[in-house]
Each structure stands twice: as structure tokens, then as C-alpha cells.
Design an enzyme around this catalytic site. Structure first.
Site, mmCIF file in Angstrom:
data_model
loop_
_atom_site.group_PDB
_atom_site.id
_atom_site.type_symbol
_atom_site.label_atom_id
_atom_site.label_comp_id
_atom_site.label_asym_id
_atom_site.label_seq_id
_atom_site.Cartn_x
_atom_site.Cartn_y
_atom_site.Cartn_z
ATOM 1 N N THR A 99 0.862 -1.192 0.000
ATOM 2 C CA THR A 99 0.000 0.000 0.000
ATOM 3 C C THR A 99 0.890 1.230 0.000
ATOM 4 O O THR A 99 2.050 1.167 0.411
ATOM 5 C CB THR A 99 -0.893 0.054 1.251
ATOM 6 O OG1 THR A 99 -0.031 0.036 2.388
ATOM 7 C CG2 THR A 99 -1.824 -1.117 1.305
ATOM 8 N N GLU A 154 -6.131 -3.025 -0.885
ATOM 9 C CA GLU A 154 -6.571 -4.133 -0.025
ATOM 10 C C GLU A 154 -7.782 -4.861 -0.594
ATOM 11 O O GLU A 154 -8.205 -5.888 -0.073
ATOM 12 C CB GLU A 154 -6.910 -3.601 1.376
ATOM 13 C CG GLU A 154 -5.699 -3.184 2.198
ATOM 14 C CD GLU A 154 -5.268 -1.741 1.973
ATOM 15 O OE1 GLU A 154 -5.625 -1.175 0.908
ATOM 16 O OE2 GLU A 154 -4.578 -1.185 2.840
ATOM 17 N N LYS A 209 -13.790 19.032 10.283
ATOM 18 C CA LYS A 209 -14.888 19.159 11.245
ATOM 19 C C LYS A 209 -15.045 20.624 11.609
ATOM 20 O O LYS A 209 -14.146 21.223 12.185
ATOM 21 C CB LYS A 209 -14.584 18.333 12.495
ATOM 22 C CG LYS A 209 -15.066 16.922 12.363
ATOM 23 C CD LYS A 209 -15.510 16.354 13.703
ATOM 24 C CE LYS A 209 -16.424 15.183 13.455
ATOM 25 N NZ LYS A 209 -16.379 14.188 14.499
ATOM 26 N N TRP A 257 -19.465 17.865 9.566
ATOM 27 C CA TRP A 257 -18.396 17.461 8.659
ATOM 28 C C TRP A 257 -18.498 18.203 7.337
ATOM 29 O O TRP A 257 -19.585 18.387 6.793
ATOM 30 C CB TRP A 257 -18.514 15.958 8.359
ATOM 31 C CG TRP A 257 -18.050 15.111 9.494
ATOM 32 C CD1 TRP A 257 -17.699 15.538 10.748
ATOM 33 C CD2 TRP A 257 -17.884 13.696 9.480
ATOM 34 N NE1 TRP A 257 -17.328 14.473 11.514
ATOM 35 C CE2 TRP A 257 -17.427 13.332 10.769
ATOM 36 C CE3 TRP A 257 -18.064 12.718 8.524
ATOM 37 C CZ2 TRP A 257 -17.158 12.015 11.108
ATOM 38 C CZ3 TRP A 257 -17.796 11.402 8.856
ATOM 39 C CH2 TRP A 257 -17.343 11.051 10.136
HETATM 40 P P1 AMP Z 1 -4.953 2.713 -3.049
HETATM 41 O O1 AMP Z 1 -4.910 1.574 -2.128
HETATM 42 O O2 AMP Z 1 -3.627 3.388 -3.204
HETATM 43 O O3 AMP Z 1 -5.577 2.355 -4.347
HETATM 44 O O4 AMP Z 1 -5.880 3.814 -2.373
HETATM 45 C C1 AMP Z 1 -7.194 3.535 -2.018
HETATM 46 C C2 AMP Z 1 -7.884 4.803 -1.578
HETATM 47 O O5 AMP Z 1 -8.026 5.710 -2.674
HETATM 48 C C3 AMP Z 1 -9.305 4.575 -1.105
HETATM 49 O O6 AMP Z 1 -9.356 4.094 0.214
HETATM 50 C C4 AMP Z 1 -9.895 5.971 -1.270
HETATM 51 O O7 AMP Z 1 -9.524 6.818 -0.186
HETATM 52 C C5 AMP Z 1 -9.213 6.483 -2.511
HETATM 53 N N1 AMP Z 1 -10.093 6.289 -3.677
HETATM 54 C C6 AMP Z 1 -10.041 5.323 -4.609
HETATM 55 N N2 AMP Z 1 -11.003 5.509 -5.552
HETATM 56 C C7 AMP Z 1 -11.676 6.618 -5.195
HETATM 57 C C8 AMP Z 1 -12.801 7.342 -5.727
HETATM 58 N N3 AMP Z 1 -13.390 6.983 -6.872
HETATM 59 N N4 AMP Z 1 -13.242 8.426 -5.053
HETATM 60 C C9 AMP Z 1 -12.646 8.826 -3.904
HETATM 61 N N5 AMP Z 1 -11.582 8.208 -3.357
HETATM 62 C C10 AMP Z 1 -11.108 7.116 -3.982
#
Ligand code: AMP
Length: 542
Positions: free
Chosen positions: A186, A331, A439, A444
Site C-alpha cells: 500500500t 486491499e 470538522k 463534517w
Molecule cells: P490505493 O490503495 O492506493 O488504491 O488507495 C485507495 C484509496 O483511494 C481509497 O481508500 C480511497 O480513499 C481512494 N479512492 C479510490 N477511488 C476513489 C474514488 N473513486 N473516489 C474517492 N476516493 C477514492
């Protein structure tokens, strides 16, 4: 009583076998690091994946040994996807945009035995190899003619001479479908990165789901361009789904600028492309001045971070391209939700449909969702209340590699770290990362919403919203803005632009113009870095 159907493990090798037998002449086109265009077919992928498997056997790599890549999207990387996992080893795709210290740490943590890399990353490998004691073999993804001399990297081989002379037949082994197939760390914005370790079973189930009509609707009629990197959650699983349906694949290599991506879409008659919003921003920026059009592209999946409504509208209204807004995470292999309409929405006006399509979409079969309030109780799916988003399903992690970070699950559910609402029809809307939510006076404010409004202004290239400490309201939002080259807009004009687009108390307290907004290794805004940049900033209203 047990069912009486054949029991056959779901293995990644079966995907490439299938693609060879049923779609052997479907093309795989790659823009290479060398700069030229390479073409071959699924039959060639299958043959060369078997050669890779033979070459790995020749190096005495054991079952579950990790084989790492530092590579762009291209045909050799695709062969590694099938050759490494298919033969029972674990493919570890490393994100080359991470800091070299982090890459060295990741390679050692994963105990990688071998590293295959594109020549672009030669300086990176030269910088880190001495700190990667577990790596015994280095392979440059090139022919012998391109192999650098005196690289300083021990026993460096060229990919073509390593695998090229191997037999083209190989009996893929059969083993437990729950065996590990690939891994991905990650982004790790806090602390050390943690690895999701995918299995053959999770990968195949995800590949089936991703191809469904309400997901990426992939078929043998498609020409598919994954701009999303193969080092970021397996390019959202597209290489596997493409094999499963026999689609043509088009790989952009290292050329991710608007012009190169647009040209590839046109010359290879791409019907479906996938990537993060920043890539499309660059492409639309390239197309606009010359009024360029798409002749074959009909849909694109956009995800990884929130897709601004202005982009969804531009694709749909100006170019006739359907945008499928997707949400997921490393994940989750990564697909969680994807936005398409239901039958009952078809009679709605375009404007009403658009309101739905801006959301992150509905759960895919195989993904369970719930939102939980501050008191730990589940919140109603009313489209109003936002809470912490939890997920579970057969392609969501149970724990991280080597148990890093302890047991992540709460009662069997994985905490995503995202804050979201879900409406009565099951459409998810991500409001924020839990650590980014603002906040103000006990309420929010969604930083995503305020960023989306800013980027809808014609003079704004990029926007990032953060909360600033406020003596009365606890926090108030400000928006950091990068202007488009040559564009002019004032702080007052932008604040006025918010009026009527969001509740009055949610309008940011300030606009701060900056030259750049810091991005992480996967193209997401690094809010921690932005907050550091703004540490001496004081709110005008405080
Ligand atoms: P990653 O594991 O690097 O792919 O990051 C995942 C995170 O990216 C998610 O938990 C979200 O916070 C963000 N994310 C992925 N797709 C979107 C989306 N379409 N809109 C908003 N946030 C997103």
C-alpha cells in the site's frame, strides 16, 4: 450431501491457457521503453509465459518465492504476470515512484529473490541493489543488444537471453487455489508500507467480477488500454480480465502524456481505457485546443481518487464517452464499487442521471459494505449520514503480509479508512479519507466536494482542500489551487464561484495559490505534505 461437480482449483495459469486456445490471434500492442510499437498475440503471450516459467525453474526459485518487477505496462511485464504466478511463485510489482529507501525496504521485507526491471529504472536499481540482500538475480527487460555494460549490478542478464532459449512447452502445476499469486504494498502515507497478498482464487474471482456488464463490461470485442500501471494493484486486474474474455490489450509503456495516450487510443482503435483522474486531465488538456475527437473510445473507468464532476461531464457531453466512476483500494484487489444506472433510472432526465453517475457507485457482487457512526452503530443507507466505511468479501484482505499491523479486521469487516454515505439504492458516495475530513462546528465538510467545485472553474488546473485550526469552529476549510498555465483568477472570484454550489457555511475561508500540489507515488494528493507546506499559514477569519 456434497455437489457432484468437478473440483478444479481456480489458477491464474488457466487464464492464459484459455486466451491462447480461444483468442490466440487477439493482439497485444505495446509502446516499448525503446520507443517503438511492439505487436504480437495472446498465443505469443502464452508461449513466452511458459518460457518464463521454465527459466524460473532453471534458477531454482521455489514455490511461493517472490519475484519482483519495476516495470511499465508492456508485453514483457504481462508475460511475468502469467509465468511467475502460473508456475507457483509470487509476483511482487513494486511502484517505482516510491522513494528509493522505501523500495529497498519493501524488497527486503518481501524477501524478493529476483528483480526484473525496465531500463528506465536502471539508475534506481543501481542505487538500491546493495541494500537488497535477498535479491539473487537481476534481469533487465530488454534484448542482449540493449543490456548495459558495467552497470555494477551483479550478474545482470537480459530478459530475452534469460528466457528466450527456454522450451516453449511447460506443464503448469496444479495446487491449492488459496496459494499466494501476487503482492502489492500500500502507498503507506503513514508508517511503513504493508502488503496485500493476493491469491489465485481471489484474483480469478475478481477477474470474473471486473468483466461483468455493470462493472468494466469487458469482452472479446474490446480493445483495452490500461493506463493505470501494472505496478498499482495489478492495473486494477485488467490483464487477468482481458485474458478471461480474450480482449485486445494496448499498453502505453512509459509515455503517459496526453498526446501519446491520445494517439495510442486512436491508432489502436481503443474502445475502453482505465486510469486515475490526473491522466485524463492531461489528455483532455491535449485534446481541447485542437478540438480533437475520439473515433472509437466509448467508455472509461476512472478511479483511484474522486473523479471531478467536471471531468465526467466533459467526457460524456463533449466527447460522448461514458465514464464509469469506480472506488476501490489495494486491499480490495482493488474493485469495490462502480457507478452504472439501474433499469428504473433509464427514464430519468440526463440531469437526474448525472447526479447518480457522479457517485462512486454500487457494490459489485463479492463486496459487502457498511457504514458506521461515531458510536460504533451501523448508519442507515439514506444518502445523508456519513460514517466510517467497512468492507468484506473474497477479494478483500484478511491480514497483511507477515501479520504487519496486527489483525486489521473488526468483527470480520475491513476498515477502509474512508468516510462515506450510501443511498437507499445502494450508491456509495465517498466524502473523504477519515483523516482528511474537516470538522467545523461539529459538522463534517467534505474536502472532495470543495475540490470538485474548484476544478470546475475554467482557470483551475488542480485543487486540494485541507482543514485549518480555528478558535471558534475547530476547523475551517481552505483550498490550495494551481492555476492553468496562462489563466488568471483571483481569490475573491474563486470564493464567489462557490456561492450557490455548496452550503454557505461550507464555503472555504480562503484560497491559497500554489505552484504545485504534492502527489504521492500513485498520483493521489499528499495532504500530509500539503499541510507541512502550509504550516505557517494563518486563517484570515481566525
Ligand atoms: P490505493 O490503495 O492506493 O488504491 O488507495 C485507495 C484509496 O483511494 C481509497 O481508500 C480511497 O480513499 C481512494 N479512492 C479510490 N477511488 C476513489 C474514488 N473513486 N473516489 C474517492 N476516493 C477514492
Amino acid at each position: 450431501m456434497l455437489g457432484l461437480m468437478q473440483s478444479q482449483p481456480l489458477l491464474i495459469s488457466s487464464l492464459v491457457d484459455f486466451a491462447e486456445r480461444h483468442h490466440g490471434d487477439a493482439e497485444i500492442v505495446s509502446r516499448r521503453v525503446e520507443g517503438d510499437i511492439h505487436r504480437y498475440t495472446w498465443k505469443d503471450v502464452a508461449i513466452r509465459s511458459r518460457q518464463v516459467a521454465n527459466a524460473l525453474d532453471g534458477m531454482n526459485l521455489l514455490f511461493s518465492d517472490r519475484v519482483a518487477t519495476l516495470a511499465w505496462n508492456g508485453y514483457r511485464h504481462l508475460e511475468m504476470y502469467f509465468g511467475v504466478s502460473g508456475s507457483g511463485r509470487v509476483l511482487h510489482t513494486i511502484n517505482p515512484r516510491l522513494h528509493p529507501d522505501q523500495i529497498a525496504w519493501i524488497a527486503s521485507h518481501a524477501e524478493d529473490q529476483m528483480l526484473c526491471f525496465d531500463l528506465t529504472f536502471l539508475p534506481l536499481v543501481q542505487a538500491i541493489h546493495a541494500r537488497c540482500p535477498t535479491i539473487r538475480h537481476y534481469v533487465a527487460l530488454c534484448g542482449p543488444d540493449m543490456l548495459p555494460q558495467d552497470s555494477g549490478i551483479p550478474n545482470l542478464l537480459s530478459y530475452e537471453s534469460w528466457m528466450g532459449g527456454q522450451p516453449t512447452s511447460y506443464a503448469w502445476p496444479s495446487f491449492d487455489e488459496n496459494s499466494a499469486s501476487s503482492m502489492c504494498y500500500t502507498s503507506g502515507t503513514t508508517g511503513n508500507p504493508k502488503a496485500a497478498l493476493y491469491s489465485h482464487r481471489s484474483t480469478i474471482l475478481h477477474a470474473y467480477a471486473a468483466a461483468l456488464p455493470d462493472v468494466m463490461k469487458m469482452s472479446a470485442r474490446d480493445s483495452v488500454l490500461p493506463v493505470v500501471p501494472m505496478f498499482h494493484v495489478n492495473a486494477w486486474g485488467i490483464p487477468y480480465s482481458a485474458a478471461l474474455v480474450g480482449a485486445k490489450l494496448v499498453f502505453p509503456g512509459p509515455a503517459l502524456d496526453g498526446k501519446s495516450v491520445y494517439e495510442l487510443i486512436e491508432t489502436e482503435k481503443v474502445s475502453f481505457a482505465a486510469g486515475v483522474p490526473t491522466v485524463w486531465q492531461m489528455m483532455l488538456g491535449h485534446m481541447k485546443p485542437d478540438k480533437l475527437r475520439f473515433s472509437t473510445l466509448n467508455r472509461t473507468v476512472i478511479g483511484g481518487s474522486a473523479c471531478p464532476p467536471a471531468m465526467i461531464e466533459a467526457f460524456r457531453q463533449e466527447y460522448g464517452v461514458e465514464v464509469l466512476h469506480a472506488w476501490g483500494m489495494t486491499e480490495m484487489s482493488p474493485l469495490g464499487t462502480l457507478c452504472t444506472l439501474k433499469n428504473k433510472h433509464l427514464g430519468m432526465s440526463a440531469q437526474e442521471q448525472m447526479k447518480i453517475l457522479l457517485k462512486q457507485g454500487r457494490a459489485i457482487y463479492g463486496v459487502d459494505l457498511k457504514i458506521v457512526g461515531d458510536d460504533g452503530n451501523q448508519l442507515a443507507w439514506d444518502g445523508q449520514q456519513s460514517g466510517d466505511l467497512y468492507v468484506k468479501g473474497p477479494w478483500t484482505v484478511r491480514e497483511y503480509f507477515k501479520g504487519e499491523g496486527g489483525d486489521p479486521l473488526a468483527d470480520g469487516w475491513f476498515p477502509t479508512g474512508d468516510v462515506a454515505s450510501i443511498d437507499p439504492d445502494g450508491y456509495l458516495q465517498i466524502t473523504d479519507r477519515s483523516k482528511d475530513v474537516i470538522k467545523s462546528g461539529g459538522e463534517w465538510i467534505s474536502s472532495i466536494e470543495l475540490e470538485n467545485i474548484a476544478v470546475a472553474h475554467p482557470a483551475v488546473a488542480m485543487a486540494a482542500c485541507v482543514g485549518m485550526k480555528h478558535p471558534k469552529w475547530d476547523e475551517r476549510p481552505i483550498v490550495a489551487v494551481v492555476k492553468k498555465p496562462g489563466a488568471a483568477v483571483t481569490r475573491e472570484e474563486l470564493l464567489k464561484f462557490y456561492e450557490g454550489k455548496t452550503a454557505k457555511w461550507q464555503i472555504p475561508d480562503d484560497i491559497v495559490f500554489v505552484d504545485t500540489i504534492p502527489l504521492g507515488a500513485t498520483g493521489k494528493i499528499l495532504k500530509t505534505r500539503l499541510r507541512e507546506m502550509l504550516k505557517d499559514y494563518r486563517l484570515p477569519t481566525a
